[in-house]
Enzyme design. Structure first.
Site, PDB file in Angstrom:
ATOM      1  CG  ASP A  67      -0.256  -0.493   2.494  1.00 15.56           C
ATOM      2  OD1 ASP A  67       0.939  -0.210   2.696  1.00 15.56           O
ATOM      3  OD2 ASP A  67      -0.922  -1.186   3.298  1.00 15.56           O
ATOM      4  CG  ASP A 135      -8.647  -1.762  12.280  1.00 16.60           C
ATOM      5  OD1 ASP A 135      -7.700  -2.440  11.837  1.00 16.60           O
ATOM      6  OD2 ASP A 135      -9.034  -0.713  11.725  1.00 16.60           O
ATOM      7  CG  HIS A 137      -5.787  -2.610   9.058  1.00 19.85           C
ATOM      8  ND1 HIS A 137      -5.884  -1.652  10.048  1.00 19.85           N
ATOM      9  CD2 HIS A 137      -4.481  -2.595   8.685  1.00 19.85           C
ATOM     10  CE1 HIS A 137      -4.703  -1.105  10.252  1.00 19.85           C
ATOM     11  NE2 HIS A 137      -3.841  -1.663   9.433  1.00 19.85           N
ATOM     12  CD  GLU A 142      -8.446   0.741   8.139  1.00 18.54           C
ATOM     13  OE1 GLU A 142      -8.499  -0.180   8.984  1.00 18.54           O
ATOM     14  OE2 GLU A 142      -7.655   1.700   8.238  1.00 18.54           O
TER      15      GLU A 142
END
Length: 258
Positions: A67, A135, A137, A142
């Protein structure tokens, strides 16, 4: 899903480096996917040490990043373009032309995402190194990300922004959007290898390995990959209900191959 539980973060790095070295060594041209963040750095240091000792060469290795932030200059030390070079590729024998990442400053983010998706798919990633967010990801996929998503534009979760603020002077400097390989792109790799260390990652690790496969924990989709390895230290494994089984299974696996 193969779950390897170690006593320390250093052991996580050593085992991950072994897997990367086995993928790279003696196989001609090879493509690997790399991640940034804090957790993989120890693995990169281990690989650099092995390169400096003459144990391994990366000359025939191409690297594909997961990313990149949107809107951040590639020369910025917090861009992933710079981070992977600073932390790894510039310290080994990987030609810079072999290090690929999305361009977060592209005039058309959609076109850039499509270009990068095609590039990664054409390369055929043998091993994809992954971290996991608090979380759940992976990459910047996400909670709520589609399991069949290709490389795409994402809005970062507020928790991700807070987690990444440690790399910037202030939370206000953290970009709010990024281009990320999608969950389908990541799953196309032959061998995803996910690393996690520290107690703060324990809930996400438990949700990924033992929870239901749900978009609320994007990493849980890796349960469906036929060749996924998860390497965690004892702290990150602390909430796994079947921890004893994973330890016993790994001992048995190593006994068979020794």
């Amino acid at each position: 899903m193969r779950v390897i539980i170690t006593e320390s973060p250093a052991e996580v790095a050593t085992i991950a480096a072994d897997m990367i070295a086995d993928t790279v060594r003696g196989k001609g041209e090879v493509s690997i996917g790399l991640a940034t963040g804090s957790t993989p750095i120890a693995t990169y240091k281990e690989l650099i040490a092995r390169y400096q000792a003459g144990e391994i060469s990366f000359a025939n290795t191409s690297v594909y990043m997961l990313d990149e932030y949107i809107g951040i200059d590639r020369a910025d030390e917090n861009s992933y373009y710079r981070t992977i070079r600073r932390e790894f590729s510039e310290q080994v024998d990987i030609d810079d032309s072999r290090v690929h990442s999305p361009n977060g400053q592209a005039s058309s983010v959609a076109a850039e995402a499509a270009r990068y998706e095609e590039t990664v798919r054409a390369a055929g990633v043998s091993l994809q190194l992954l971290g996991i967010g608090s979380d759940g990801h992976i990459g910047f996929n996400e909670p709520g990300s589609a399991f069949d998503s290709p490389t795409h534009r994402v809005i970062l979760h507020p928790q991700t922004v807070r987690d990444n603020a440690r790399f910037f002077s202030s939370i206000d400097e953290v970009p709010r959007e990024a281009i990320t390989q999608g969950l389908a792109t990541i799953r196309a790799a032959e061998h995803p290898v996910l690393l996690a260390t520290g107690e703060s990652k324990a809930p996400a690790v438990a949700a990924m390995v033992e929870g239901p496969v749900t978009a609320h924990c994007p990493a849980s989709i890796l349960q469906f990959h036929p060749n996924c390895t998860v390497i965690v230290d004892s702290a990150a494994a602390s909430q796994l209900l079947d921890r004893e089984f994973y330890i016993a299974a790994e001992k048995q696996r190593r006994a068979r191959t020794s």
